[in-house]
Write a protein that holds these residues in place. Structure first.
Motif, short mmCIF file in Angstrom:
data_model
loop_
_atom_site.label_atom_id
_atom_site.label_comp_id
_atom_site.label_asym_id
_atom_site.label_seq_id
_atom_site.Cartn_x
_atom_site.Cartn_y
_atom_site.Cartn_z
N LEU A 148 -7.92 -4.58 -9.38
CA LEU A 148 -7.73 -4.28 -7.96
C LEU A 148 -7.74 -2.77 -7.72
N ILE A 201 -8.64 -1.96 -3.91
CA ILE A 201 -8.09 -3.03 -3.08
C ILE A 201 -6.57 -2.98 -3.16
N THR A 202 -5.94 -2.71 -2.03
CA THR A 202 -4.47 -2.63 -1.97
C THR A 202 -3.85 -3.89 -1.38
N PRO A 208 -5.19 -7.81 1.05
CA PRO A 208 -6.31 -8.45 1.74
C PRO A 208 -6.80 -7.66 2.94
N SER A 238 -7.24 -4.62 3.26
CA SER A 238 -8.15 -3.53 2.86
C SER A 238 -9.58 -4.01 2.72
N LEU A 239 -9.79 -5.32 2.75
CA LEU A 239 -11.15 -5.88 2.67
C LEU A 239 -11.73 -6.21 4.04
N VAL A 262 -10.79 -14.33 -1.49
CA VAL A 262 -9.81 -13.46 -2.14
C VAL A 262 -8.44 -13.87 -1.62
N LEU A 305 -17.13 -9.65 -5.22
CA LEU A 305 -15.97 -8.90 -4.77
C LEU A 305 -16.27 -7.41 -4.74
N ARG A 306 -17.01 -6.91 -5.72
CA ARG A 306 -17.35 -5.48 -5.73
C ARG A 306 -18.18 -5.11 -4.51
N ALA A 365 -15.74 -4.95 -1.61
CA ALA A 365 -14.87 -3.78 -1.71
C ALA A 365 -15.63 -2.49 -1.45
N ALA A 402 -16.03 -2.02 2.25
CA ALA A 402 -14.78 -1.62 2.89
C ALA A 402 -14.50 -0.15 2.64
#
Length: 447
Positions: free
Chosen positions: A22, A27-28, A30, A32-33, A121, A149-150, A153, A156
């Motif tokens: 994370l 990613i801090t 949800p 943050s996405l 996520v 996911l990358r 992220a 974002a």
């Protein structure tokens, strides 16, 4: 009824996300996405830094009418019957899961939905996870899930924070003007006085129009920030932040939060303490409205429970825009033929409660159709998610809106009408309930 499916069985892979991964992705949590640069708008269910975000869409189901819940349940069970599910986390919301939204009324022309995302996520109780779902024959792997996911992220991280600039939008009446709606409330009171009806919930709509395209994800960002105590939801064009849970199922335990009785926080005297407790708790009208809602839910839930508990006195729920009288209900679910009821089966049994319809339910529902002059669509209907184990969280789609197109947003709000209701006061209550979405759209709180 329509469904979109691939020709291959559902496959899912859920893997835990550690702090190092994370941190590497920035990613801090949800929220943050949430970003504008994703290929599709996210499916959303977030509260207090926890919840679920879905991206992409691999399948969907739509239905309408009285059988919309049963149809959706049948489609979901059929999908699960041949699914290959790999889940090392095994928590509610992992493995096979779908987001959903259901129309308030069995007469509604709006579609009720279940949507399978391509990637989810999740964050809950200090655990984070990633799920990839496929229907095209692809076998999900940890590497393929992390690659998705990358991408999310990176999008974002590339985006600046949403500016809170004043909006150029305008707000106009929807199906009824304010004066027409007050007459509708008076008609509701008259129906109660005549006898047979104890409470009816009457809603109204307003339409916000903007010269520039509305950014759905910006709405979600603001709701998450301003209404952290509520459940921020998004399923296609439906967005909002509800304070009310219709039903949450975790294994054999079910929970609900009943809200009825409202006080605008703008009415709070400066420096006053205990104002909401005195005004809400001391109001016979508000307590009566709340009691109807609690009795409605517990009566419908009781056949599914071996043990049912709720407090004798409601508590005061403090939100940024209003106070509510609130009661949390907990039930231990009863097994039938070796199976516990699923969250969607309970949704069908409980909806609509007195908090959004009235009591008796059938009589109130008929009066709503007669008086409101609009189709509520998904407003005040169930919204949330379910998984393959029968778990799920379903809120009531309140404090929300439908994004009808790039430039028009339809907002909904309602009020519980009892014999002591005053039309002007109920109108003011709707403006207090419109406030979360008006804030999220950067519009004046009371146009």
């Amino acid at each position: 009824m329509t469904a979109s499916l691939g020709t291959h069985p559902l496959r899912t892979l859920t893997t835990a996300l550690d702090l190092a991964t994370l941190g590497e992705l920035g990613i801090t949590g949800p929220a943050s996405l949430l970003h504008k640069n994703s290929a599709t708008d996210p499916l959303c269910w977030l509260r207090r830094g926890e919840g679920l975000l879905g991206f992409g869409e691999i399948a969907s189901f739509t239905s309408s009418g009285p059988s919309r819940f049963a149809d959706a349940e049948a489609w979901w069970k059929d999908l699960l019957a041949h699914a290959a599910i790999e889940d090392s986390v095994r928590m509610p919301g992992t493995g096979a899961m779908a987001f959903g939204s259901f129309a308030f009324s069995k007469t509604s022309a709006f579609d009720s939905l279940l949507i399978l995302p391509s990637v989810v996520v999740g964050f809950s109780s200090g655990t984070a996870w990633l799920t990839q779902l496929t229907l095209d024959g692809t076998v999900p792997t940890v590497d393929s899930a992390l690659a998705l996911l990358r991408t999310a992220a990176a999008s974002a991280a590339a985006e600046n924070s949403t500016p809170d600039t004043p909006s150029a939008g305008t707000v106009r009446s929807g199906a009824l003007t304010e004066e027409q709606w007050k007459k509708t409330v008076a008609a509701g009171v008259e129906a109660i006085v005549r006898g047979g009806l104890e409470k009816v919930v009457l809603a109204r709509d307003v339409v916000a129009t903007f010269p520039e395209p509305v950014q759905r994800v910006s709405i979600l960002q603001r709701l998450v920030r301003l209404y952290d105590e509520c459940w921020t939801y998004a399923v296609r064009g439906l967005v909002g932040a509800t304070p009310e849970i219709l039903i949450k199922v975790d294994g054999s335990t079910a929970q609900a939060r009943v809200l009825a009785g409202t006080l605008d926080r703008e009415d709070e005297p400066a420096g006053s303490t205990g104002f909401a407790t005195a005004v809400l708790g001391g109001s016979a009208k508000q307590r009566q409205e709340h009691d109807f809602a609690v009795r409605s839910l517990t009566r419908q839930l009781a056949p599914f429970a071996t043990d049912l508990s709720f407090p004798t006195e409601p508590f005061i729920l403090e939100l940024p825009n209003v106070w509510h009288l609130a009661s949390d209900v907990t039930a231990e679910l009863a097994s039938s033929n070796g199976h516990l009821p699923t969250s969607l089966a309970l949704v069908e049994a409980l909806h609509p409660t007195a908090a959004v319809c009235g009591t008796p339910r059938e009589d109130a529902g008929e009066l709503i159709l007669e008086l409101e002059k609009m189709d509520r669509g998904p407003y005040a209907g169930p919204v949330g998610w379910l998984d393959g184990a029968g778990n799920g969280e379903w809120g009531i789609a309140l404090r929300g809106a439908m994004l009808e197109d790039e430039h028009n947003v339809r907002l909904y709000a309602g009020a519980g009408i009892v014999e002591a209701s005053d039309p002007a006061a109920e109108l003011a209550e709707t403006w207090a309930k419109f406030r979360p979405m008006l804030q999220a759209l950067n519009l004046p709180h009371h146009p």
